[in-house]
Design an enzyme around this catalytic site. Structure first.
Site: not given
Ligand code: IMP
Length: 432
Positions: A13, A16-18, A38, A40-41, A132, A226, A302
């Site tokens: 978070d 990155k999107g922009k 998992n 999202g942007h 997620t 991520q 997300v």
């Molecule tokens: P998972 O990737 O769904 O297994 O989640 C594992 C951890 O990564 C959790 O703390 C989620 O909140 C975090 N996480 C997964 N994807 C993102 C993302 O795109 N942005 C921020 N945190 C993420």
């Protein structure tokens, strides 16, 4: 001219999107190499907002090739839903502009279910990760356990039933252990055959495509998801995602050799946020944390969860600069700090009476560290929309310079609002 890898240098978070959108306009090919839906942007192009989770951001721009590499875990239902949603917005996704690695691992409904079941069970014992719940972890486990179903398996109806038996032996044992209903062979075969015809047209030998394109001089953008502190090896384990999120994965997760990766751009937020559980030494549970969350609109794209907020942690980003080999950073959301009287930056930690300069790997020690801060004067002026250094107050420039010095990497881009053009460009990563 070079290729560019974009990674998040914190807990995701970072905005990155922009930056990815800005870079994807300059790229010929945009490649996802890890994670899944998992991520999202939101991209805003000509006033139209596009929400992407799985598809690489190049997909919304005509003439680009979007690639889902072998390092991604692909939920075919999420893929088809995202393609349909974009179609309704006028973006046509075809095998011309989307290629999916034939050796990418599939996320099936049983992975999503297992993710949820385990998180629910862990909630009762206070040990949940806060995932997620998209099935990311269980799908990667099956990949490493050599029982995953991959994209190319959808084309081989002779061997598929045996593969389904193999994955079910494992999953049904787990489900029995968790007191849940077993899944039948027929249900999984039905799930797979129902999506096969719609997924297979996108399949591609991605390593070969990238090799050919690289030799032709195409500009390739690798879009990380991520953040580095969620990396399965280098992150705050076990509160991490299940993939390698660092830049080296751009190579393993796409099949393009590491020598051709080029510029590594670390997207870095001017403060720190985290979603889900896990250590966060500079977290602010006071009114300043509240201020950052509200002003920075810190809610997950997300899951909609509220993000935890805190001061910039230079010790952690310095570690990300090293583990990724970051060439330069894109510093985002500086404007969220406008108006604060003073700002703190974490430069290291106190652990059991001793000062250390990096976060230790042990979970117990991570919970005990106390941040050591330097304090800087804030600024009252607005930095929103600044497009040159001359538009920034002296204290803001001082803050940026201090960040560069402490993390050991220069600012290549400075983003001062969600608008595309509100960016101070120091170095164009494709031209470096
Ligand atoms: P998972 O990737 O769904 O297994 O989640 C594992 C951890 O990564 C959790 O703390 C989620 O909140 C975090 N996480 C997964 N994807 C993102 C993302 O795109 N942005 C921020 N945190 C993420």
């Amino acid at each position: 001219m070079t290729n560019v890898v974009v990674v998040g240098s914190q807990w995701g978070d970072e905005g990155k999107g922009k930056i990815v959108d800005w870079l994807s306009e300059r790229a010929d090919i945009v490649v996802r190499f890890q994670g899944g839906h998992n991520a999202g942007h939101t991209l805003v192009i000509d006033g139209v907002s596009y929400k992407l989770s799985l598809l690489p951001s190049g997909i919304v721009r005509p003439g680009k090739i979007a690639v889902i590499g072998n390092g991604v875990v692909l939920d075919p239902h999420a893929l088809l839903a995202e393609i349909e949603k974009l179609g309704a917005q006028g973006v046509k996704v075809t095998p011309e502009n989307l290629r999916v690695a034939d050796n990418a691992t599939l996320i099936l409904s049983l992975h999503r279910e297992l993710d949820g079941m385990r998180e629910d069970a862990a909630s009762n014992s206070g040990t949940k990760i806060g995932t997620t719940r998209r099935g990311i972890g269980p799908a990667y486990e099956d990949k490493v356990g050599r029982r995953a179903i991959r994209v190319m398996d959808l084309a081989d109806m002779e061997t598929l039933p045996g593969k389904v038996d193999r994955i079910l032996t494992h999953h049904n044992a787990l489900r029995r252990g968790l007191g849940e209903k077993e899944v039948s062979h027929e249900a999984i075969m039905q799930e797979l055959t129902s999506i096969a015809d719609r997924v297979l047209p996108f399949r591609e030998t991605v390593w070969e495509l990238l090799d050919k394109q690289r030799r032709k001089g195409a500009r390739i953008l690798f879009e990380g998801a991520q953040g580095s502190l969620l990396d399965i090896d280098h992150g705050t384990y076990p509160f991490v995602t299940s993939s390698n999120t660092v830049a080296g994965q751009a190579s393993a997760g796409s099949g393009m050799g590491p020598g051709a990766l080029g510029y590594i751009l670390g997207i870095t937020k001017a403060y720190t946020t985290r979603v889900g559980e896990g250590p966060f030494p500079t977290e602010l549970k006071d009114e300043i944390g509240q201020f950052l969350g509200e002003k920075g609109h810190e809610f997950g794209t997300v899951t909609g969860r509220k993000r935890r907020c805190g001061w910039f942690d230079a010790a952690l980003v310095r570690q990300s600069v090293a583990t990724n080999g970051i060439t330069g950073i894109a510093l985002t959301k500086l404007d969220v700090l406008d108006g604060l009287d003073e700002l703190k930056i974490c430069v290291g930690y106190m652990l059991d009476g001793e000062q250390i300069d990096h976060l230790p790997a042990s979970q117990g020690a991570q919970a005990r560290v106390e941040p050591v801060y330097v304090t800087l004067e804030g600024w009252k002026e607005s930095t929103v929309g600044a497009r040159s250094w001359a538009d920034l107050p002296a204290q803001a420039i001082k803050y940026v310079r201090q960040v560069e010095e402490l993390i050991g990497a220069p600012v290549a881009l400075l983003s001062t609002s969600p608008e595309r053009d509100d960016t101070i460009l120091v170095t164009d990563p494709f031209e470096d």
